[in-house]
Design a protein around this motif. Structure first.
Motif, PDB file in Angstrom:
ATOM      1  N   UNK A 190       0.838  -1.191   0.000  1.00 29.19           N
ATOM      2  CA  UNK A 190       0.000   0.000   0.000  1.00 29.19           C
ATOM      3  C   UNK A 190       0.875   1.244   0.000  1.00 29.19           C
ATOM      4  N   UNK A 191       0.325   2.298  -0.564  1.00 27.39           N
ATOM      5  CA  UNK A 191       1.011   3.580  -0.618  1.00 27.39           C
ATOM      6  C   UNK A 191       0.136   4.634   0.035  1.00 27.39           C
ATOM      7  N   UNK A 192       0.714   5.423   0.927  1.00 23.36           N
ATOM      8  CA  UNK A 192      -0.001   6.566   1.487  1.00 23.36           C
ATOM      9  C   UNK A 192       0.316   7.755   0.600  1.00 23.36           C
ATOM     10  N   UNK A 193      -0.733   8.493   0.227  1.00 25.37           N
ATOM     11  CA  UNK A 193      -0.564   9.625  -0.678  1.00 25.37           C
ATOM     12  C   UNK A 193      -0.414  10.930   0.074  1.00 25.37           C
ATOM     13  N   UNK A 194       0.225  11.882  -0.579  1.00 23.28           N
ATOM     14  CA  UNK A 194       0.455  13.197  -0.011  1.00 23.28           C
ATOM     15  C   UNK A 194      -0.824  14.016  -0.135  1.00 23.28           C
ATOM     16  N   UNK A 195      -1.589  14.053   0.925  1.00 19.30           N
ATOM     17  CA  UNK A 195      -2.781  14.894   0.986  1.00 19.30           C
ATOM     18  C   UNK A 195      -3.213  14.995   2.448  1.00 19.30           C
ATOM     19  N   UNK A 196      -4.154  15.862   2.716  1.00 15.55           N
ATOM     20  CA  UNK A 196      -4.596  16.075   4.093  1.00 15.55           C
ATOM     21  C   UNK A 196      -5.382  14.904   4.658  1.00 15.55           C
ATOM     22  N   UNK A 197      -6.031  14.124   3.796  1.00 12.43           N
ATOM     23  CA  UNK A 197      -6.865  13.021   4.261  1.00 12.43           C
ATOM     24  C   UNK A 197      -6.058  11.756   4.529  1.00 12.43           C
ATOM     25  N   UNK A 198      -4.774  11.750   4.200  1.00 13.54           N
ATOM     26  CA  UNK A 198      -3.907  10.584   4.362  1.00 13.54           C
ATOM     27  C   UNK A 198      -4.509   9.348   3.687  1.00 13.54           C
ATOM     28  N   UNK A 199      -4.849   9.499   2.435  1.00 11.60           N
ATOM     29  CA  UNK A 199      -5.438   8.427   1.645  1.00 11.60           C
ATOM     30  C   UNK A 199      -4.389   7.359   1.360  1.00 11.60           C
ATOM     31  N   UNK A 200      -4.785   6.094   1.489  1.00  7.56           N
ATOM     32  CA  UNK A 200      -3.922   4.977   1.138  1.00  7.56           C
ATOM     33  C   UNK A 200      -4.487   4.273  -0.077  1.00  7.56           C
ATOM     34  N   UNK A 201      -3.592   3.797  -0.937  1.00  2.00           N
ATOM     35  CA  UNK A 201      -3.975   3.113  -2.169  1.00  2.00           C
ATOM     36  C   UNK A 201      -3.251   1.770  -2.195  1.00  2.00           C
ATOM     37  N   UNK A 202      -3.969   0.713  -2.583  1.00  2.00           N
ATOM     38  CA  UNK A 202      -3.345  -0.598  -2.724  1.00  2.00           C
ATOM     39  C   UNK A 202      -2.675  -0.674  -4.083  1.00  2.00           C
ATOM     40  N   UNK A 203      -1.356  -0.876  -4.069  1.00  2.00           N
ATOM     41  CA  UNK A 203      -0.612  -1.024  -5.313  1.00  2.00           C
ATOM     42  C   UNK A 203      -0.552  -2.484  -5.739  1.00  2.00           C
ATOM     43  N   UNK A 204      -0.507  -3.381  -4.756  1.00  2.00           N
ATOM     44  CA  UNK A 204      -0.406  -4.813  -5.026  1.00  2.00           C
ATOM     45  C   UNK A 204      -1.213  -5.538  -3.966  1.00  2.00           C
ATOM     46  N   UNK A 205      -2.178  -6.326  -4.392  1.00  2.00           N
ATOM     47  CA  UNK A 205      -3.019  -7.056  -3.453  1.00  2.00           C
ATOM     48  C   UNK A 205      -2.255  -8.249  -2.893  1.00  2.00           C
ATOM     49  N   UNK A 206      -2.422  -8.498  -1.616  1.00  2.00           N
ATOM     50  CA  UNK A 206      -1.813  -9.655  -0.984  1.00  2.00           C
ATOM     51  C   UNK A 206      -2.515 -10.923  -1.444  1.00  2.00           C
ATOM     52  N   UNK A 207      -1.836 -12.033  -1.299  1.00  2.00           N
ATOM     53  CA  UNK A 207      -2.435 -13.296  -1.727  1.00  2.00           C
ATOM     54  C   UNK A 207      -1.858 -14.434  -0.915  1.00  2.00           C
ATOM     55  N   UNK A 208      -2.484 -15.583  -1.061  1.00  4.40           N
ATOM     56  CA  UNK A 208      -1.977 -16.778  -0.389  1.00  4.40           C
ATOM     57  C   UNK A 208      -0.945 -17.477  -1.266  1.00  4.40           C
ATOM     58  N   UNK A 209      -0.714 -16.959  -2.462  1.00  3.36           N
ATOM     59  CA  UNK A 209       0.262 -17.536  -3.389  1.00  3.36           C
ATOM     60  C   UNK A 209       1.666 -17.058  -3.084  1.00  3.36           C
ATOM     61  N   UNK A 210       2.440 -16.862  -4.108  1.00  4.09           N
ATOM     62  CA  UNK A 210       3.820 -16.416  -3.966  1.00  4.09           C
ATOM     63  C   UNK A 210       3.861 -14.934  -3.611  1.00  4.09           C
TER      64      UNK A 210
END
Length: 98
Positions: free
Chosen positions: A36-56
């Motif tokens: 996840x990435x936290x973005x530069x803004x007042x709301x401290x929005x986080x964005x998922x860049x890569x979803x976790x998985x049970x795989x590799x």
């Protein structure tokens, strides 16, 4: 004199969204492989860049590899897109011009 800075974008959440790399202020890679990435803004929005998985899972330094890739692309000309790819049992960041 005007200086043009190339934009580097990072694919988010499976390819439908993109985040400008210079908007990211923090990266977090958890034990499930979710990045996840936290973005530069007042709301401290986080964005998922890569979803976790049970795989590799990606390597433990995968978020650092992203920082390195973005830094290298900052010297390139034109806008670039960086995305995570899993192929042949290995994770890596790949880039392409926009």
């Amino acid at each position: 004199m005007s200086v043009t800075v190339p934009q580097v974008w990072v694919e988010a959440g499976g390819g439908h969204d993109m985040v400008r790399a210079d908007a990211i202020v923090m990266l977090r890679l958890d034990e499930t492989g979710r990045l996840t990435a936290q973005l530069r803004d007042d709301a401290k929005v986080s964005v998922t860049l890569l979803k976790g998985s049970s795989g590799t899972h990606p390597p433990e330094d995968f978020h650092r590899q992203l920082i390195r890739a973005v830094a290298e692309l900052a010297d390139s000309s034109g806008a670039q897109l960086v995305r995570a790819r899993h192929k042949g049992g290995a994770w890596r960041w790949v880039s392409e011009p926009l």
